[in-house]
Scaffold this motif. Structure first.
Motif, short mmCIF file in Angstrom:
data_model
loop_
_atom_site.label_atom_id
_atom_site.label_comp_id
_atom_site.label_asym_id
_atom_site.label_seq_id
_atom_site.Cartn_x
_atom_site.Cartn_y
_atom_site.Cartn_z
N SER A 18 1.10 -1.30 -0.02
CA SER A 18 0.16 -0.01 0.14
C SER A 18 0.90 1.25 0.05
N SER A 19 2.13 1.17 -0.05
CA SER A 19 2.95 2.43 -0.12
C SER A 19 2.96 2.95 -1.49
N SER A 20 3.72 4.15 -1.47
CA SER A 20 3.90 4.82 -2.92
C SER A 20 4.52 4.18 -3.94
N LEU A 21 5.31 2.94 -3.52
CA LEU A 21 5.99 2.32 -4.50
C LEU A 21 5.09 1.12 -4.91
N LYS A 22 3.96 0.98 -4.50
CA LYS A 22 2.95 0.07 -5.12
C LYS A 22 3.21 -1.39 -5.02
N SER A 23 4.49 -1.73 -5.07
CA SER A 23 5.06 -3.15 -4.98
C SER A 23 6.46 -3.36 -4.93
N HIS A 197 5.76 5.04 -12.16
CA HIS A 197 4.64 5.93 -11.61
C HIS A 197 5.34 6.82 -10.77
N ILE A 198 6.53 6.83 -10.45
CA ILE A 198 7.33 8.15 -9.62
C ILE A 198 8.69 8.08 -9.84
N SER A 199 9.52 9.36 -9.77
CA SER A 199 10.70 9.64 -10.02
C SER A 199 11.46 8.79 -8.88
N SER A 200 12.66 8.04 -9.11
CA SER A 200 13.40 7.79 -8.34
C SER A 200 14.29 8.59 -7.76
N ASN A 201 14.34 8.51 -6.31
CA ASN A 201 15.12 9.64 -5.35
C ASN A 201 16.83 9.05 -5.60
N ALA A 202 17.56 10.42 -5.92
CA ALA A 202 18.80 10.29 -6.06
C ALA A 202 19.45 10.54 -4.44
N ILE A 203 19.66 9.65 -3.73
CA ILE A 203 19.79 9.64 -2.50
C ILE A 203 21.29 10.01 -1.98
N VAL A 204 21.25 10.96 -1.13
CA VAL A 204 22.66 11.69 -0.78
C VAL A 204 23.50 10.54 -0.19
N GLY A 239 6.53 -1.32 -9.08
CA GLY A 239 5.44 -0.98 -10.02
C GLY A 239 5.57 -1.73 -11.15
N MET A 240 4.56 -1.35 -12.10
CA MET A 240 4.46 -2.30 -13.58
C MET A 240 5.72 -2.04 -14.44
N LEU A 241 5.83 -3.15 -15.16
CA LEU A 241 6.87 -3.38 -16.01
C LEU A 241 6.64 -2.04 -17.05
N ILE A 242 7.78 -1.71 -17.64
CA ILE A 242 7.93 -0.30 -18.36
C ILE A 242 8.06 -0.86 -19.83
N GLU A 243 7.35 -0.41 -20.79
CA GLU A 243 7.46 -0.64 -22.27
C GLU A 243 7.88 0.74 -23.11
N ASN A 244 7.84 1.82 -22.52
CA ASN A 244 8.07 2.94 -23.09
C ASN A 244 9.41 3.58 -22.34
N GLY A 245 10.34 2.97 -22.22
CA GLY A 245 11.57 3.33 -21.50
C GLY A 245 12.36 4.88 -21.86
N LYS A 246 12.51 4.70 -23.11
CA LYS A 246 13.05 6.16 -23.39
C LYS A 246 12.31 7.36 -23.45
N SER A 247 11.28 7.28 -23.58
CA SER A 247 10.00 8.43 -23.52
C SER A 247 9.83 8.82 -21.88
N LEU A 248 10.00 7.86 -21.04
CA LEU A 248 9.94 7.83 -19.66
C LEU A 248 11.05 8.66 -19.11
N ILE A 249 12.32 8.16 -19.59
CA ILE A 249 13.54 8.71 -19.37
C ILE A 249 13.54 10.39 -19.60
N GLN A 250 13.18 10.50 -20.85
CA GLN A 250 13.06 11.91 -21.22
C GLN A 250 12.29 12.91 -20.36
N ASN A 251 11.20 12.22 -20.01
CA ASN A 251 10.35 12.85 -19.15
C ASN A 251 10.97 13.24 -17.65
#
Length: 325
Positions: A18-23, A197-204, A239-251
């Motif tokens: 139930s977290s923001s990570l979904k799975s 579904h969320i941006s990964s944190n670049a954790i210091v 989250g879910m498997l990603i099929e639009n990897g390049k467009s998601l990276i650009q986002n």
């Protein structure tokens, strides 16, 4: 659920929460007589039972495992390692930077605690920073039993011949993060490099010597590296498997730049320290999620400084940021 192509099969092990990570996701990768586990979920019954179920319904068992590869050291990626190895003495492969963290080496952890104590002072965090620094130091003793007991094998960047996969260093979210790339099929096992579904944190974090890492700069470089790949499917850590990897990276790259501009604007309004910028932008979230917020702000300030957009000067032990004209 399984994904099969040209003699290679992936069995996703997906444990919903139930977290923001979904799975929490980890993966069984089978080809001929080899069966590798990529990441190992949380150390809880939910992950253990879903792993056993996934093996069983595909006529497999723990004894069929050839090895485990960990994409990075975070607790939700390594949890079942010791439990699995108790049943089957298989090798566990990790980035060399992961070993001290996974073994909870006391000398390194003291360096890490010193690092955060100094960092939060220099960023002007005051009492909130002191509280978090105490938490980091107290966790050394409190979490000592979380150290992995299994022997760990450092893995080099390059071609893993037993799996026909390329191991690629992808630091940013964690200093020890790696990705596994199947060029033939366009499959990328990226850990937490890219989540749909969320941006990964670049954790210091400090490196193994206790030195500061420019984590967001590294994270951005890792994402840009992936734009050169043929990515039909990205297998993420959540989250879910990603099929639009390049467009998601650009986002994701655009979002980094957009947020960086907001921090430039904050500096222009007179918020000079990282703590002032963080509190002005995040309000109460600054206190509720202090370490993640400070990672976000410090990472973007490092990114802007690396671009020559801002500069910093230490005043009475605290870094003050100004816009470079």
């Amino acid at each position: 659920m399984k994904i099969e192509q040209e003699g290679r099969t992936v069995f996703p092990v997906i444990v919903s929460n139930s977290s923001s990570l979904k799975s929490v996701n980890f993966y069984l990768l089978k080809e001929r007589e080899t069966l590798y586990l990529i990441d190992a979920g949380m150390n809880d019954e939910a992950c253990w039972n879903v792993l056993l179920h996934t093996l069983e319904v595909n006529d497999l068992s723990l004894s069929d495992l050839t090895g485990i590869i960990l994409t990075h050291h975070h607790i939700d990626h390594v949890g079942l390692v010791d439990r699995i190895v108790l049943h089957n003495q298989i090798p566990v492969f990790v980035h060399e930077e992961a070993v001290l963290r996974l073994k909870r080496d006391s000398v390194f952890l003291e360096k890490r605690a010193d690092f955060f104590e100094k960092l939060y002072k220099e960023m002007g965090c005051g009492e909130a920073g002191e509280k978090q620094a105490r938490f980091v130091r107290e966790a050394i003793e409190k979490n000592k039993d979380n150290a992995l007991k299994t022997c760990l094998t450092p893995i080099e960047e390059g071609f893993l011949t037993s799996l026909s996969l390329r191991i690629i260093k992808m630091p940013g979210h964690a200093p020890d993060q790696i990705a596994l790339y199947d060029e033939k099929r366009g499959w990328l096992f990226g850990g937490d490099l890219l989540i749909g579904h969320i941006s990964s944190n670049a954790i210091v974090e400090p490196d193994s010597s206790g030195n500061r890492i420019m984590t967001l700069v590294q994270h951005r470089e890792s994402l840009e590296k992936c734009l050169k790949f043929n990515m039909n499917i990205v297998f993420p850590g959540h989250g879910m498997l990603i099929e639009n990897g390049k467009s998601l990276i650009q986002n994701r790259l655009r979002r980094i730049d957009k947020k960086a501009e907001k921090f430039v604007s904050a500096i222009g309004k007179g918020f000079a320290t990282a703590a002032e910028i963080a509190e002005s932008y995040y309000k109460n979230v600054y206190y509720d999620h202090f370490s993640l917020v400070m990672s976000e702000v410090i990472g973007h300030l490092d990114y802007l400084e690396n671009q020559g957009r801002v500069s910093k000067t230490k005043v009475e032990g605290v870094w003050q940021y100004t816009i470079q004209l």
